[in-house]
Structures are given as C-alpha cells and as structure tokens.
Design a protein around this motif. Structure first.
Motif, PDB file in Angstrom:
ATOM      1  N   ARG A 195      -6.458  -1.638  -2.306  1.00 40.53           N
ATOM      2  CA  ARG A 195      -5.522  -1.900  -3.404  1.00 40.53           C
ATOM      3  C   ARG A 195      -5.693  -3.338  -3.878  1.00 40.53           C
ATOM      4  O   ARG A 195      -6.237  -4.196  -3.165  1.00 40.53           O
ATOM      5  CB  ARG A 195      -4.086  -1.680  -2.951  1.00 40.53           C
ATOM      6  CG  ARG A 195      -3.730  -0.213  -2.732  1.00 40.53           C
ATOM      7  CD  ARG A 195      -2.235  -0.045  -2.627  1.00 40.53           C
ATOM      8  NE  ARG A 195      -1.829   1.341  -2.560  1.00 40.53           N
ATOM      9  CZ  ARG A 195      -0.561   1.748  -2.634  1.00 40.53           C
ATOM     10  NH1 ARG A 195       0.412   0.865  -2.769  1.00 40.53           N
ATOM     11  NH2 ARG A 195      -0.274   3.028  -2.571  1.00 40.53           N
ATOM     12  N   VAL A 196      -5.144  -3.601  -5.062  1.00 45.46           N
ATOM     13  CA  VAL A 196      -5.210  -4.945  -5.628  1.00 45.46           C
ATOM     14  C   VAL A 196      -3.907  -5.671  -5.306  1.00 45.46           C
ATOM     15  O   VAL A 196      -2.825  -5.240  -5.719  1.00 45.46           O
ATOM     16  CB  VAL A 196      -5.426  -4.905  -7.150  1.00 45.46           C
ATOM     17  CG1 VAL A 196      -5.425  -6.319  -7.729  1.00 45.46           C
ATOM     18  CG2 VAL A 196      -6.721  -4.183  -7.479  1.00 45.46           C
ATOM     19  N   GLY A 197      -4.006  -6.736  -4.549  1.00 43.11           N
ATOM     20  CA  GLY A 197      -2.840  -7.568  -4.259  1.00 43.11           C
ATOM     21  C   GLY A 197      -1.879  -6.956  -3.250  1.00 43.11           C
ATOM     22  O   GLY A 197      -2.027  -5.802  -2.825  1.00 43.11           O
ATOM     23  N   GLU A 219       9.056  -6.430   3.799  1.00 44.54           N
ATOM     24  CA  GLU A 219       7.678  -6.836   4.054  1.00 44.54           C
ATOM     25  C   GLU A 219       6.780  -6.498   2.861  1.00 44.54           C
ATOM     26  O   GLU A 219       6.983  -5.492   2.186  1.00 44.54           O
ATOM     27  CB  GLU A 219       7.120  -6.116   5.302  1.00 44.54           C
ATOM     28  CG  GLU A 219       7.858  -6.419   6.584  1.00 44.54           C
ATOM     29  CD  GLU A 219       8.962  -5.418   6.885  1.00 44.54           C
ATOM     30  OE1 GLU A 219       9.476  -5.438   8.014  1.00 44.54           O
ATOM     31  OE2 GLU A 219       9.314  -4.632   5.965  1.00 44.54           O
ATOM     32  N   LYS A 220       5.787  -7.365   2.667  1.00 44.96           N
ATOM     33  CA  LYS A 220       4.744  -7.089   1.690  1.00 44.96           C
ATOM     34  C   LYS A 220       3.419  -7.020   2.429  1.00 44.96           C
ATOM     35  O   LYS A 220       3.173  -7.779   3.364  1.00 44.96           O
ATOM     36  CB  LYS A 220       4.682  -8.169   0.609  1.00 44.96           C
ATOM     37  CG  LYS A 220       5.861  -8.137  -0.354  1.00 44.96           C
ATOM     38  CD  LYS A 220       5.644  -9.085  -1.520  1.00 44.96           C
ATOM     39  CE  LYS A 220       6.767  -8.964  -2.538  1.00 44.96           C
ATOM     40  NZ  LYS A 220       6.549  -9.841  -3.718  1.00 44.96           N
ATOM     41  N   VAL A 221       2.572  -6.089   2.020  1.00 45.23           N
ATOM     42  CA  VAL A 221       1.298  -5.901   2.702  1.00 45.23           C
ATOM     43  C   VAL A 221       0.217  -5.596   1.672  1.00 45.23           C
ATOM     44  O   VAL A 221       0.454  -4.878   0.692  1.00 45.23           O
ATOM     45  CB  VAL A 221       1.409  -4.772   3.747  1.00 45.23           C
ATOM     46  CG1 VAL A 221       1.809  -3.456   3.100  1.00 45.23           C
ATOM     47  CG2 VAL A 221       0.119  -4.614   4.527  1.00 45.23           C
ATOM     48  N   HIS A 222      -0.960  -6.172   1.909  1.00 47.05           N
ATOM     49  CA  HIS A 222      -2.110  -5.908   1.041  1.00 47.05           C
ATOM     50  C   HIS A 222      -2.922  -4.805   1.704  1.00 47.05           C
ATOM     51  O   HIS A 222      -3.735  -5.057   2.590  1.00 47.05           O
ATOM     52  CB  HIS A 222      -2.951  -7.178   0.860  1.00 47.05           C
ATOM     53  CG  HIS A 222      -4.080  -6.996  -0.106  1.00 47.05           C
ATOM     54  ND1 HIS A 222      -4.951  -8.022  -0.433  1.00 47.05           N
ATOM     55  CD2 HIS A 222      -4.486  -5.920  -0.851  1.00 47.05           C
ATOM     56  CE1 HIS A 222      -5.839  -7.577  -1.305  1.00 47.05           C
ATOM     57  NE2 HIS A 222      -5.585  -6.311  -1.578  1.00 47.05           N
ATOM     58  N   LEU A 223      -2.683  -3.554   1.319  1.00 44.47           N
ATOM     59  CA  LEU A 223      -3.392  -2.424   1.897  1.00 44.47           C
ATOM     60  C   LEU A 223      -4.825  -2.399   1.393  1.00 44.47           C
ATOM     61  O   LEU A 223      -5.089  -2.699   0.219  1.00 44.47           O
ATOM     62  CB  LEU A 223      -2.679  -1.110   1.549  1.00 44.47           C
ATOM     63  CG  LEU A 223      -1.259  -0.951   2.098  1.00 44.47           C
ATOM     64  CD1 LEU A 223      -0.664   0.368   1.649  1.00 44.47           C
ATOM     65  CD2 LEU A 223      -1.251  -1.048   3.618  1.00 44.47           C
ATOM     66  N   TYR A 224      -5.726  -2.034   2.288  1.00 40.76           N
ATOM     67  CA  TYR A 224      -7.151  -2.028   1.940  1.00 40.76           C
ATOM     68  C   TYR A 224      -7.408  -1.044   0.784  1.00 40.76           C
ATOM     69  O   TYR A 224      -6.920   0.084   0.797  1.00 40.76           O
ATOM     70  CB  TYR A 224      -7.988  -1.617   3.157  1.00 40.76           C
ATOM     71  CG  TYR A 224      -9.476  -1.713   2.918  1.00 40.76           C
ATOM     72  CD1 TYR A 224     -10.136  -2.922   3.085  1.00 40.76           C
ATOM     73  CD2 TYR A 224     -10.204  -0.600   2.491  1.00 40.76           C
ATOM     74  CE1 TYR A 224     -11.504  -3.031   2.849  1.00 40.76           C
ATOM     75  CE2 TYR A 224     -11.570  -0.696   2.240  1.00 40.76           C
ATOM     76  CZ  TYR A 224     -12.210  -1.912   2.427  1.00 40.76           C
ATOM     77  OH  TYR A 224     -13.559  -2.017   2.172  1.00 40.76           O
ATOM     78  N   LEU A 275      -4.835   0.711   6.938  1.00 39.20           N
ATOM     79  CA  LEU A 275      -5.561  -0.535   7.166  1.00 39.20           C
ATOM     80  C   LEU A 275      -5.149  -1.572   6.123  1.00 39.20           C
ATOM     81  O   LEU A 275      -5.077  -1.282   4.931  1.00 39.20           O
ATOM     82  CB  LEU A 275      -7.068  -0.277   7.086  1.00 39.20           C
ATOM     83  CG  LEU A 275      -7.990  -1.476   7.306  1.00 39.20           C
ATOM     84  CD1 LEU A 275      -7.869  -1.987   8.746  1.00 39.20           C
ATOM     85  CD2 LEU A 275      -9.441  -1.093   6.985  1.00 39.20           C
ATOM     86  N   ALA A 276      -4.884  -2.796   6.577  1.00 41.46           N
ATOM     87  CA  ALA A 276      -4.524  -3.887   5.671  1.00 41.46           C
ATOM     88  C   ALA A 276      -5.747  -4.765   5.405  1.00 41.46           C
ATOM     89  O   ALA A 276      -6.611  -4.932   6.275  1.00 41.46           O
ATOM     90  CB  ALA A 276      -3.392  -4.718   6.267  1.00 41.46           C
ATOM     91  N   GLN A 277      -5.809  -5.312   4.195  1.00 45.56           N
ATOM     92  CA  GLN A 277      -6.878  -6.265   3.860  1.00 45.56           C
ATOM     93  C   GLN A 277      -6.595  -7.570   4.595  1.00 45.56           C
ATOM     94  O   GLN A 277      -5.500  -8.140   4.499  1.00 45.56           O
ATOM     95  CB  GLN A 277      -6.907  -6.493   2.350  1.00 45.56           C
ATOM     96  CG  GLN A 277      -7.998  -7.428   1.879  1.00 45.56           C
ATOM     97  CD  GLN A 277      -9.378  -6.804   2.040  1.00 45.56           C
ATOM     98  OE1 GLN A 277      -9.640  -5.724   1.520  1.00 45.56           O
ATOM     99  NE2 GLN A 277     -10.257  -7.480   2.765  1.00 45.56           N
ATOM    100  N   SER A 278      -7.570  -8.032   5.399  1.00 45.11           N
ATOM    101  CA  SER A 278      -7.394  -9.270   6.162  1.00 45.11           C
ATOM    102  C   SER A 278      -8.757  -9.833   6.518  1.00 45.11           C
ATOM    103  O   SER A 278      -9.790  -9.161   6.349  1.00 45.11           O
ATOM    104  CB  SER A 278      -6.597  -8.984   7.445  1.00 45.11           C
ATOM    105  OG  SER A 278      -7.411  -8.311   8.403  1.00 45.11           O
TER     106      SER A 278
END
Length: 450
Positions: free
Chosen positions: A388-390, A381-386, A431-434
């Motif tokens: 972080r960049v990308g 899995e890949k996740v964009h954590l709040y 928290l993930a960026q969404s």
C-alpha cells in the motif's frame, strides 16, 4: 422365569410382533440394552420382557430424583426385582434444580442415562400409547408446531444416545392386563396422580372429560403424532436444502435467505437456532430475530441473545455465535509478550495458530535470533501495510477486511524496537513495510483459527 412367552389372544400376538419383536431384529447381535426403570407397572413389565427376549444383554437403571420420601425404598424394590431376574441394576441419585419441576427432573434423568450408557447400549423406555397421546395434547396446548406434535418416536438416534420405545403402540390397558398375567410386581408413585403437575392433570382431569366425548381419542392422537413425524421428515428435507443454499450452522446469507417465502424463513430460523439442542425456540423468539435483527438497518449492530448464543447481523450476513466467543474480549487480560520465532515452528496467537515459513517477500532472517514484541491493538495505530501507499489507520484496514467486530480483540501487532513488522488477524498475517522486509524472507502462515 417362564421358559416360553406368555399366551394371549391372536390380536395381541400380532401387535407384540410388530411393536417389539420386529423392532428388536433391527439391532445388531452386539447390541445391549439399558432399561430406564422407575418401578411403575410399565417399566417393570418392560424389564421382565427384555430379560426374556435378551438374556445377559440387559441392564437396568433406577434414577432416584429424591423428590419423594419413599424414593430410596422404590430403588431398593427395583434392585430386588432385578436380582430375581439376574439383571444388573444401577441406582443413580440426582438433584433436581428449582423451576419447572417436571422439566428439570426429565433433564437430570436423561443426564443420568447418558452417564451410564456404554457405546454398545441402547436406552429402552416404557412409554406407551397413552403417554404419546398425552404428550401430543400438552404440546398442542403449549403452541408446538409440526416437530413438537410429532412427539415421541419408537426409535430415536440422538447425539449422545440411541433410544428405543418398544411399547409405543400398546395401550395402558393392554400393558396392565399383560402385567397381571405375568404377576409383575410394581410400585405406585403418588405424584402420578398429583394434578399440580401438568401431565398428571392431563391424565386425571382432562383425559376422562375428552374421552367421554371421543372414545377413540387415544388412537387418534397417536395417529396424529405419526402423521406429524412424516410431515417433520419432509420439512427437514426442505430446511436442509434451504440451509445449504443460505449458509451453514454458523452463518446465513441474508440476500439468499430473504428470497425464501416467509414460511420457509421461519422454519429455517427455528431449526437453525435449535442447533444440536433437543427443542426449538419459542415462536415469539423466532419473530424477535426476524424483526429486531434481520429487519434492522444494516449499520444498526443489532443482536439477540437466546440459549447461550448471540444472533448478530453484520452487513448481509446473520451469525450464530456462542456467548463465550462473543464475550471473549471482556475476559481478555491485556498482555504484551516477548518472543523468539524459528523457521517451521508453530506460533499460537489470539487469532489462531501460525507456522513460520519462507515467503517470496517477508521479514529478514536476522530477526529469527532476536526478541520480538507482540502487543494487543489499543486503537489509533497507523501501519504501512506492504503493497500500500503510505501509513493507514489500522482500524480502517480492519473494516475494509470485513473482520467481524467480535473478533477484533484477537488482533495483535508484531514489532521490534517500536518498528511494526506486521499484524496478526483472523484473516491471516499482514506484513508491514519496514527496513526488515526483504525478498526471500519469512512470514507467519495461518494454519487454523482459534
């Protein structure tokens, strides 16, 4: 029953006061006593004396190991003697597992004691000076260290029981003479002279041979146990100081640990591995931990299994992990859940218990009325954590957070319609960026780990 204490010479009176009466005064008035009574001369004398010294505060227990044809008859004998002394008696049958018969019998016997003991009772056993000396010999021959050679204490406070041995300074000859004066009845267990058993061999074969050369051997060995008890107390103080500096009951900092001398390292590991158990590990097991785990390369993922625990090195730390926790991932069933969360409510996940709380940056309140998905990570899995960049591989984020390998099976992903909202981990909620992130939203706050 006699209304006064039996008469014996002045030396015996002094010995009796110091070994029994003075110790008895250390207990509170509310203390009661459970006497382990086998029917032998030692425990039967103890039964008579305790009935005199502490009337109405004494119970007896006979543990029937069911290893002798006459064991049930011996139980009846103990019951009859207790009836004559107006002492309540418990007869507890146990099953002894195969293996080291002496060790297994001792183990189930103490389990029976613990089962019957009340909170206000002290377990009283009739071990005497020769028993103590035999214990020192047997432990010496088994390669025991200071703790093992300290043998039995007159008073022990264990996790599940308090134990008192009032006869520990009396010789068997004194006990036999005293029992004869009081006309104490007893049974003879033939296994006590069966040299197939180590203790009986020590008593019947080795003891007479050594005593012929060293007539005061019994007193000398008893004195050794007392000296070793002093040494053991001093050693415990040193180990306690070292443990406090290096870590706790679950983890050791190897950078600090390796600054200790080799002797202190061995002693600390031995006590640390023992934990709450009665006995320390064998010396070779401590050596294996040092050589196979501590001295291994930092990326070797070395581990050692001993007595229900795994000892695992991770980076510069050594962990003591119960096998159930270590193998939890093997027992885990992959379940994907649908859930709804509400503000201030608790949420139980594999990694811990969370509370849904407001946060400066968090998830949208509109999600509180919707069904969310909670899934186990499967890898890749890949996740964009709040913050972080990308998008990052979740595996890399886990490694950077130093989440222990044996805890990674507890990581779960929170999502809605295949949009990742965040990740539940032993380090808390990430928290993930969404599109659902907003100022003044909500987040799960970790309250306690599983």
């Amino acid at each position: 029953m006699r209304s006064t204490l039996p008469t014996f010479d002045e030396v015996w009176q002094r010995q009796f006061r110091t070994s029994v009466l003075s110790q008895l005064q250390c207990f509170s008035e509310d203390t009661h006593f459970l006497i382990g009574c086998s029917g032998g001369i030692d425990s039967m004398l103890l039964l008579h004396l305790m009935s005199f010294l502490c009337p109405k505060k004494v119970r007896a227990i006979y543990v029937d190991h069911q290893l002798q044809n006459q064991s049930a008859i011996w139980g009846q004998f103990v019951q009859q003697q207790c009836d004559l002394l107006d002492i309540p008696c418990i007869i507890e049958k146990v099953n002894v597992r195969a293996g080291n018969l002496e060790q297994q019998a001792r183990s189930v016997r103490y389990q029976a004691y613990q089962k019957q003991l009340t909170d206000t009772e002290v377990l009283v056993l009739a071990h005497h000076q020769q028993d103590q000396a035999e214990t020192v010999i047997l432990r010496l021959l088994s390669g025991a260290g200071v703790h093992g050679l300290s043998a039995m204490k007159a008073y022990e406070k264990r996790e599940n029981l308090n134990l008192w041995r009032p006869f520990l300074d009396l010789s068997r000859e004194q006990i036999c003479q005293w029992a004869a004066e009081l006309n104490v009845q007893n049974i003879l267990d033939p296994s006590n002279t069966d040299i197939h058993y180590d203790r009986a061999w020590c008593r019947e074969e080795l003891w007479p041979f050594l005593q012929k050369r060293f007539p005061k051997m019994q007193q000398a060995l008893s004195r050794i146990s007392q000296l070793m008890q002093d040494a053991d107390e001093i050693l415990k103080e040193v180990i306690h100081t070292d443990l406090k500096a290096c870590g706790d009951a679950h983890v050791l900092n190897l950078v600090i640990f390796c600054q200790l001398s080799e002797a202190r390292q061995r002693q600390l590991l031995s006590m640390w591995m023992k934990g709450d158990d009665l006995y320390r590990p064998a010396f070779d097991m401590v050596e294996r931990l040092q050589q196979e785990v501590i001295a291994s390369k930092s990326d070797a993922q070395a581990k050692l299994h001993w007595n229900q625990y795994y000892y695992v090195r991770y980076r510069n730390q050594l962990f003591r992990i119960h096998r159930n926790e270590f193998h939890a991932d093997q027992d885990q069933v992959a379940v994907n859940l649908e859930l709804q969360v509400q503000l201030n409510h608790h949420l139980v996940t594999l990694s811990g218990t969370y509370q849904i709380q407001t946060a400066p940056i968090g998830l949208s309140f509109e999600l509180l009325s919707k069904k969310l998905s909670l899934k186990l990570r499967t890898g890749g899995e890949k996740v964009h954590l709040y913050g972080r960049v990308g998008a990052w591989p979740l595996k890399k984020a886990i490694q950077e957070a130093h989440i222990f390998p044996w805890q990674r099976h507890t990581i779960q992903i929170l999502s809605i319609d295949n949009v990742i909202l965040g990740v539940f981990t032993p380090k808390g909620f990430w928290l993930a960026q969404s599109p659902y992130c907003e100022t003044g939203g909500w987040q799960p706050n970790l309250l306690s780990l599983r």
